[in-house]
Design an enzyme around this catalytic site. Structure first.
Site, PDB file in Angstrom:
ATOM      1  N   GLY A 154       0.795  -1.225   0.000  1.00  0.00           N
ATOM      2  CA  GLY A 154       0.000   0.000   0.000  1.00  0.00           C
ATOM      3  C   GLY A 154       0.825   1.272   0.000  1.00  0.00           C
ATOM      4  N   CYS A 210     -27.628  -9.720 -16.716  1.00  0.00           N
ATOM      5  CA  CYS A 210     -26.994  -9.470 -18.012  1.00  0.00           C
ATOM      6  C   CYS A 210     -27.906  -9.974 -19.141  1.00  0.00           C
ATOM      7  CB  CYS A 210     -25.633 -10.159 -18.088  1.00  0.00           C
ATOM      8  SG  CYS A 210     -24.876 -10.089 -19.727  1.00  0.00           S
ATOM      9  N   CYS A 230     -22.791  -7.470 -19.127  1.00  0.00           N
ATOM     10  CA  CYS A 230     -21.561  -7.558 -18.342  1.00  0.00           C
ATOM     11  C   CYS A 230     -20.515  -6.590 -18.888  1.00  0.00           C
ATOM     12  CB  CYS A 230     -20.957  -8.958 -18.439  1.00  0.00           C
ATOM     13  SG  CYS A 230     -21.957 -10.242 -17.697  1.00  0.00           S
TER      14      CYS A 230
HETATM   15 ZN   LIG Z   1     -22.989 -11.259 -19.310  1.00  0.00          ZN
END
Ligand SMILES: [Zn+2]
Ligand SMILES: Nc1ncnc2c1ncn2[C@@H]1O[C@H](COP(=O)(O)OP(=O)(O)OP(=O)(O)O)[C@@H](O)[C@H]1O
Ligand SMILES: [Mg+2]
Lengths: 285, 264
Positions: free
Chosen positions: A41, A250, A275
């Site tokens: 980090g 989707c 998606c």
């Molecule tokens: Zn998809």
């Protein structure tokens, strides 16, 4: 990391070193990467070289990829989740040419994945490296413009100001409205910008078996999250961190679990949700 | 009695021979004093006499060229302010101390709401419950006499007096023991000043605060401070109980100051 220390002399172009960067630059970048991995980090400055590309192209990510890639690697490049955008295609071609690597669009087959704005939906595995292109590495920059001061804040773990910005968001919008580049605490020590990925992807960073490397070209910073490192999205006890949810699934693959992009599909303004991760979506159809 | 850190037993803050130069020129010279718990010490003097420089040395904001500042912490004994690590000094500054700037814009975050300004110190020490932080902020807003419906407004929309009161709330919310103030009512209208002075006096009494207050206004000093140090050319020329110094000044410079400004 694969061994790439031997310069390639067989490469046809000749003018370029293996994987484009000269060995000295690679060494410098690798040193920065090792340090970044050792201090999860923490933003490590590096003396990167100027790339013959505009910064928006992801020069930070490209330099990191160039420093770690080897001939045995298989590279995947995504931009906003897609493998077929101009940027993704160009970067993939670039490395296929200068590093002679195999390329793929399949998340599972890739050993190195360079990305802008997404983490793949397919869970990553041990041995994979995810390279993020980072526009602004400093998570405190909007709150504290002075570089010397942000360094001190990190050094002393003085992170009240970050929490102030989340407080302010709730006071204004009734909830933490930040949906991209949502700040995280890495290994309980450093606050880090995960780059402009949707907060939807933040949970995937937590204890991921893959190595995460973040490269910022303009500001010349590298930071890292080694495998299995805790990554916590900042929040309040009474306003816990939450990811986006969609009531739709989707339209192409029916997924209810993935990050969806809204598309307008005809002149009448008909909307569809699909998606954002094209490889994931295609694999499900 | 002198302790090993150049402090007196029982003192909250002890300065010993504090000296600061800028480019070779002395801004404050050889200043020593003890501040006792519950005491408000005033520093007065004309412009350029070194008041702000001294205050900044005391609060650890600048490092003196010579001398030391000892502070008796709530739980970890007496510390040398300028030998602490930066981390500990900053922690002290945002937990046990407050600092009220003359220019409220320097002491506030102008880009975030009043509530966020007040809540920052709480969040800095780990508060993570939004509702609680907001509740405490609202409470403090009321205590500094700002309307509750301004909680989500930015200080940019506040008047000068309101900003100063907000700055006071932002400092006091963490329950500091010692507050440094540099001309807290400077640049404000007289009527606005009076209200803030009343407020400060009430808070100091109720919270048993100790304070070091810089002002060039002897009226402010009279109203708020118990003891007074008079500075001229970087040095303290007279020191004593406020009423005594103002009613019966001994040093010629103090007599001049008092003559030109009193009666308040
Ligand atoms: Zn998809
Ligand atoms: N950062 C600095 N750099 C150089 N000189 C400085 C600095 N700060 C203060 N000085 C000088 O030190 C002297 C004391 O200044 P200081 O600000 O402490 O006075 P002051 O009593 O607070 O005055 P005022 O009432 O005007 O605020 C002045 O001669 C000033 O010019
Ligand atoms: Mg001053």
């Amino acid at each position: 990391m694969p061994d790439t220390s031997t310069p390639d002399t067989t490469i046809a172009e000749g003018a370029y070193n293996y994987a484009y960067l000269d060995e000295q630059t690679k060494r410098m970048i690798r040193r920065a990467i090792l340090k970044a991995v050792a201090v999860p980090g923490y933003q490590v400055p590096f003396g990167g070289r100027e790339m013959p590309l505009p910064y928006g192209w992801g020069t930070g990510g490209i330099q990191v990829t160039a420093a770690i890639i080897g001939r045995d690697d298989t590279l995947k490049v995504i931009d906003q989740g897609a493998d077929d955008t101009t940027n993704a295609v160009s970067i993939r071609r670039f490395f296929a040419r200068v590093a002679e690597v195999a390329t793929t669009t399949c998340t599972e087959d890739a050993t190195v994945i360079q990305t802008r704005h997404r983490v793949p939906e397919t869970p990553l595995k041990e041995g994979q490296i995810l390279v993020f292109q980072v526009p602004i590495p400093e998570p405190l920059r909007m709150l504290e413009p002075r570089e010397t001061e942000t360094r001190t804040l990190h050094a002393l773990s003085e992170y009240g100001v970050m929490q102030v910005s989340l407080y302010e968001s709730i006071a204004r919008h009734g909830r933490i409205s930040k949906s991209y580049n949502y700040p995280v605490m890495v290994n309980g020590r450093y606050i880090m910008s995960p780059s402009p990925i949707p907060k939807f992807d933040n949970p995937k960073l937590d204890r991921s078996p893959a190595l995460q490397l973040y490269g910022a070209g303009r500001e010349k910073r590298i930071y890292a999250v080694p495998p299995h490192t805790p990554v916590k999205s900042l929040d309040f006890d009474d306003h816990p961190f939450e990811v986006e949810h969609w009531s739709e699934c989707c339209a192409l693959c029916g997924s209810k679990e993935s990050f969806l992009d809204e598309m307008i599909v005809d002149d009448a303004g008909k909307r569809l949700f699909v998606c954002s991760d094209t490889d994931y979506c295609e694999g499900r159809r | 009695m002198s302790g090993e850190l150049g402090s007196s037993d029982g003192a909250l803050l002890s300065a010993r021979n504090v000296t600061k130069r800028f480019a070779g020129r002395v801004a404050c010279r050889d200043v020593s004093f003890d501040l006792w718990p519950g005491e408000v010490l005033g520093i007065v003097g004309e412009s350029g006499s070194g008041k702000t420089t001294l205050l900044n040395c005391l609060a650890g904001r600048i490092t003196p060229d010579a001398g030391s500042v000892a502070y008796a912490t709530a739980s970890t004994g007496t510390v040398d302010v300028h030998r602490l690590s930066e981390a500990r000094r900053r922690l002290l500054a945002r937990t046990e101390w407050g600092f009220v700037n003359q220019d409220a814009r320097e002491g506030l975050r102008m880009g975030v709401s009043a509530g966020a300004n007040i809540g920052e110190r709480l969040m800095a020490v780990g508060a993570r419950h939004y509702g609680d932080i907001r509740g405490t902020a609202a409470d403090w807003l009321a205590r500094v006499e700002i309307d509750g419906d301004r909680l989500d407004d930015r200080p940019a929309t506040f008047s000068g007096g309101m900003r100063q009161r907000l700055q006071i709330a932002r400092n006091l919310v963490s329950g500091p023991r010692l507050v440094f103030m540099d001309e807290p009512t400077g640049g404000l209208d007289v009527s606005v000043q009076a209200r803030i002075l009343d407020l400060l006096r009430g808070l100091v009494e109720r919270l048993h605060l100790s304070a070091v207050l810089v002002t060039h206004d002897l009226g402010v000093a009279r109203l708020l401070t118990h003891r007074l140090m008079v500075m001229q050319g970087g040095a303290v020329v007279e020191e004593g109980l406020t009423d005594q110094v103002l009613d019966d000044p001994q040093h010629a410079y103090t007599q001049m100051l008092v003559a030109s400004i009193l009666p308040v």
